[in-house]
Scaffold this active site. Structure first.
Site, PDB file in Angstrom:
ATOM      1  N   SER A   9       0.863  -1.181   0.000  1.00 50.12           N
ATOM      2  CA  SER A   9       0.000   0.000   0.000  1.00 50.12           C
ATOM      3  C   SER A   9       0.901   1.234   0.000  1.00 50.12           C
ATOM      4  CB  SER A   9      -0.879  -0.007   1.257  1.00 50.12           C
ATOM      5  OG  SER A   9      -1.494   1.251   1.472  1.00 50.12           O
TER       6      SER A   9
ATOM      7  N   TYR B  51      -3.658  -0.995  10.090  1.00 49.29           N
ATOM      8  CA  TYR B  51      -3.497  -1.197   8.648  1.00 49.29           C
ATOM      9  C   TYR B  51      -2.128  -0.716   8.189  1.00 49.29           C
ATOM     10  CZ  TYR B  51      -4.342  -0.775   3.632  1.00 49.29           C
ATOM     11  OH  TYR B  51      -4.244  -0.877   2.250  1.00 49.29           O
TER      12      TYR B  51
END
Length: 267
Positions: free
Chosen positions: A155, A168
């Site tokens: 990410s 996350y």
């Protein structure tokens, strides 16, 4: 001639994936679905697996409409036995698995002071430990064959923090480190491990956030291309990393974000 020698000698047709077998975990929705279909379009037989049977069936039909072979097998990255069963089924049907893409993931926005250990552990269990588990299960098969391509989904939060998503962010930073670790352990044995770091891509799950909140507006402002990504725009990166055109690419985290990480002041 081994698959590795064949690739090195140029006998494999560049970016085409004809004759390759891919497994995409979390491969039935959003980014995972786009990558499953992208690999099929490039010539691979693709098993798109996830927890729910209905999406597995739907994506399998789309793969078959492209003239590729597939299986209808559910799996859960939290369950090693289900991954082993998936591998066994793919090998029985196709004789091998050449490509693994780890797309299963989850996130939740919570101020870090309020993140419970249960929430923290749940997100890391899927995003990080699930990725490790899949790499172990399928990596062992690939190492025995002397050939493999593993693509993890990182990410932009592998590199920069997103507000109030500590679990996350931490999981995706760790996926980047895991990718590099496996690359240096397995690269000399024919298994290349890389990652794709997507920026902000509109999906059914995040459309409301992107289109109707200040957080979504900020994501848009920070992108030099002044739009969000389309999940289909990730397929090229996956096909490249899965192919023998990337035979000397190992331990790389390929950012596909429209320029967000490159952005300072845009006006």
């Amino acid at each position: 001639m081994s698959a590795q020698d064949q690739a090195a000698s140029g006998h494999v047709d560049g970016l085409r994936l004809n004759g390759r077998v891919a497994v995409v975990l979390g491969g039935t929705t959003g980014i995972g679905r786009a990558l499953s279909l992208g690999l099929a379009d490039a010539g691979a037989d693709v098993v798109a697996s996830a927890r729910r049977p209905e999406p597995v069936e739907e994506v399998a039909k789309e793969i078959e409409r492209r003239g590729r072979r597939t299986l209808r097998v559910t799996s859960d990255v939290g369950n090693r036995a289900s991954l082993e069963s998936l591998l066994e089924g793919a090998v029985k049907a196709f004789g091998k698995v050449d490509i693994l893409i780890n797309c299963a993931g989850k996130t939740k926005r919570t101020p870090t002071l309020d993140v419970s250990e249960e929430e923290w552990n749940d997100i890391l269990a899927t995003n990080l430990t699930g990725t490790l588990r899949a790499c172990q299960v399928f990596g062992r098969h690939m190492l025995q064959r002397g050939y493999g391509r593993i693509i993890n989904i990182a990410s932009i939060s592998t590199f920069v923090a997103l507000y109030e998503t500590a679990a996350y962010n931490s999981s995706k930073a760790a996926v980047g480190a895991l990718t590099k670790t496996l690359a240096i352990e397995w690269g000399s044995r024919g298994v290349l491990v890389n990652a794709i770091a997507p920026g902000v891509f509109r999906t059914d799950l995040n459309a409301g956030l992107l289109d109707g909140t200040e957080r979504g507006r900020e994501f848009g402002v920070r992108n030099p291309m002044k739009r969000f990504g389309r999940v289909e725009e990730l397929a090229g990166a996956a096909v490249f990393l899965a192919s023998d055109a990337a035979s000397f690419v190992n331990g790389e985290i390929l950012v596909v974000d429209g320029g967000v990480l490159a952005s300072g002041v845009n006006q």
